[in-house]
Scaffold this active site. Structure first.
Site, PDB file in Angstrom:
ATOM      1  N   HIS A  47      -9.677   1.928   0.768  1.00 21.39           N
ATOM      2  CA  HIS A  47      -9.565   0.773   1.663  1.00 21.39           C
ATOM      3  C   HIS A  47     -10.617   0.814   2.777  1.00 21.39           C
ATOM      4  CE1 HIS A  47      -7.658  -2.565   3.692  1.00 21.39           C
ATOM      5  NE2 HIS A  47      -6.656  -2.576   2.827  1.00 21.39           N
TER       6      HIS A  47
ATOM      7  N   GLU B 205     -11.753  -3.770  -2.598  1.00 25.53           N
ATOM      8  CA  GLU B 205     -10.759  -2.838  -3.122  1.00 25.53           C
ATOM      9  C   GLU B 205     -10.645  -3.023  -4.635  1.00 25.53           C
ATOM     10  OE1 GLU B 205      -7.074  -3.235  -0.540  1.00 25.53           O
ATOM     11  OE2 GLU B 205      -8.455  -4.666   0.373  1.00 25.53           O
TER      12      GLU B 205
ATOM     13  N   HIS C  11       0.811  -1.231   0.000  1.00 30.37           N
ATOM     14  CA  HIS C  11       0.000   0.000   0.000  1.00 30.37           C
ATOM     15  C   HIS C  11       0.843   1.280   0.000  1.00 30.37           C
ATOM     16  CE1 HIS C  11      -3.517  -2.360   0.196  1.00 30.37           C
ATOM     17  NE2 HIS C  11      -3.602  -2.534   1.499  1.00 30.37           N
TER      18      HIS C  11
END
Length: 342
Positions: free
Chosen positions: A176, A307, A107
């Site tokens: 997210h 996601e 991420h």
């Protein structure tokens, strides 16, 4: 008609700036989003009796979001999901990223897009956030200009992501948010009924990196093309949860890819995207140690994420959809979340 209001939410430590909260309200949905990390801090939808409940996990105060947390509600990048061993090669040059998830980079690294202040612009039916990610930020090449736009129309939340770079760089942006259609603070999502319209998924190794195989869901636990009740499905296949990319057909206009329904409340959420994948994550790493909104703790499987994204580790896997953005091009993807009751 969507109403948009703005107010101060808090100050970042060490003079890091003022965080604003934007309140978007339609007749069907109420949501709050921060200029820090583009974080969705609240999203309320109606049940079949017309009662609003907040259906996303998060915190009451800014300190929760500036401390370590599992990306609640945030936009993650420059590259969402995992990059194997935190390295990749572009134009013959190897780039090294922070290792922050086992042996991999996750991420965007140690300080990804979820941990920075964005510049907001209020729109008639939403808000657009902008930032410039400097060349070499978290190890990524190129200065990247990024726009994330949230618009709310009736019962549909649309998120558009745009980016431009002056050097070739991988880009993969997503939100997210952790959802629980029973209302945040409910202990689990086992009674939710999930559907994902994908014929294939990506098997992963023990560090959650795709093996490179694109596997058929047929006759496996990953066949969610027909609705399954999560708790019973996990028991039936003896799974600890999902944290996998499901492969979609990439389209220019947002295409239906997933649905979740919560029978007791009647709440339903449908997802549409232009992206080639959706990561279905069932909150496997939540462990009850975080105290969230209203003093609720979040145990394992108390929220799920849809996601919408490019495939994980695509920059290192030549048979995966292209994840590189070149100078002169524009990264532009859109995902929609449609709320209803039945």
């Amino acid at each position: 008609m969507t109403e948009v209001k703005r107010e101060n939410f808090g100050e970042l430590p060490l003079g890091g700036g003022t965080v604003e909260k934007f309140l978007l309200r339609s007749n069907a949905v109420k949501m709050e989003v921060l200029s820090f990390g583009c974080i969705i801090t609240a999203l309320e939808s109606k049940d079949r009796d017309g009662k609003f409940s907040d259906i996303v996990l998060g915190f009451d105060h800014l300190e929760g979001y500036t401390s370590k947390h599992p990306y609640f509600g945030a936009v993650v990048g420059r590259v969402a999901n995992r990059i194997a061993k935190g390295k990749f090669v572009v134009d013959g040059q190897e780039y090294l990223l922070a290792i922050n998830n086992g042996p991999n980079s996750l991420h965007g690294g140690t300080k990804g897009f979820d941990q920075v202040l964005w510049t907001p612009e209020v729109l008639p039916d939403g808000v657009c956030f902008f930032r410039t990610s400097p060349d070499a930020e978290e190890g990524y090449p190129g200065e990247l200009k990024v726009w994330v736009t949230y618009t709310l129309k009736d019962a549909e939340l649309t998120i558009n992501y745009r980016a431009r770079s002056n050097k070739t760089t991988p880009v993969n942006l997503t939100n997210h948010a952790y959802f629980n259609l029973a209302g945040q603070g409910s202990p689990n999502i086992y009674g939710h009924i999930f559907t994902i319209e994908a014929d294939s998924y990506l098997p992963v190794d023990e560090t959650q990196i795709p093996t490179g195989e694109v596997a058929s869901v047929q006759d496996t636990a990953f066949d969610l093309r027909k609705p399954v009740e999560l708790g019973k499905h996990l028991q039936r296949f003896q799974l600890t949860g999902f944290d996998h990319n499901f492969c979609l057909t990439q389209t220019k206009e947002p295409n239906f890819c997933a649905r979740v329904y919560h029978p007791p409340s009647g709440r339903k959420m449908e997802v549409f995207t232009t992206q080639p994948g959706i990561q279905f994550y069932t909150g496997n790493f939540l462990d009850g140690t975080l105290k969230g909104k209203g003093g609720h703790v979040y145990p394992k499987h108390s929220g799920f994420c849809f996601e919408t994204q490019n495939w994980p580790d695509a920059v290192n896997q030549p048979n995966f959809p292209n994840s590189l953005l070149h100078p002169g091009e524009e990264y532009n993807t859109t995902s929609c979340f449609r709320f209803s009751v039945s």
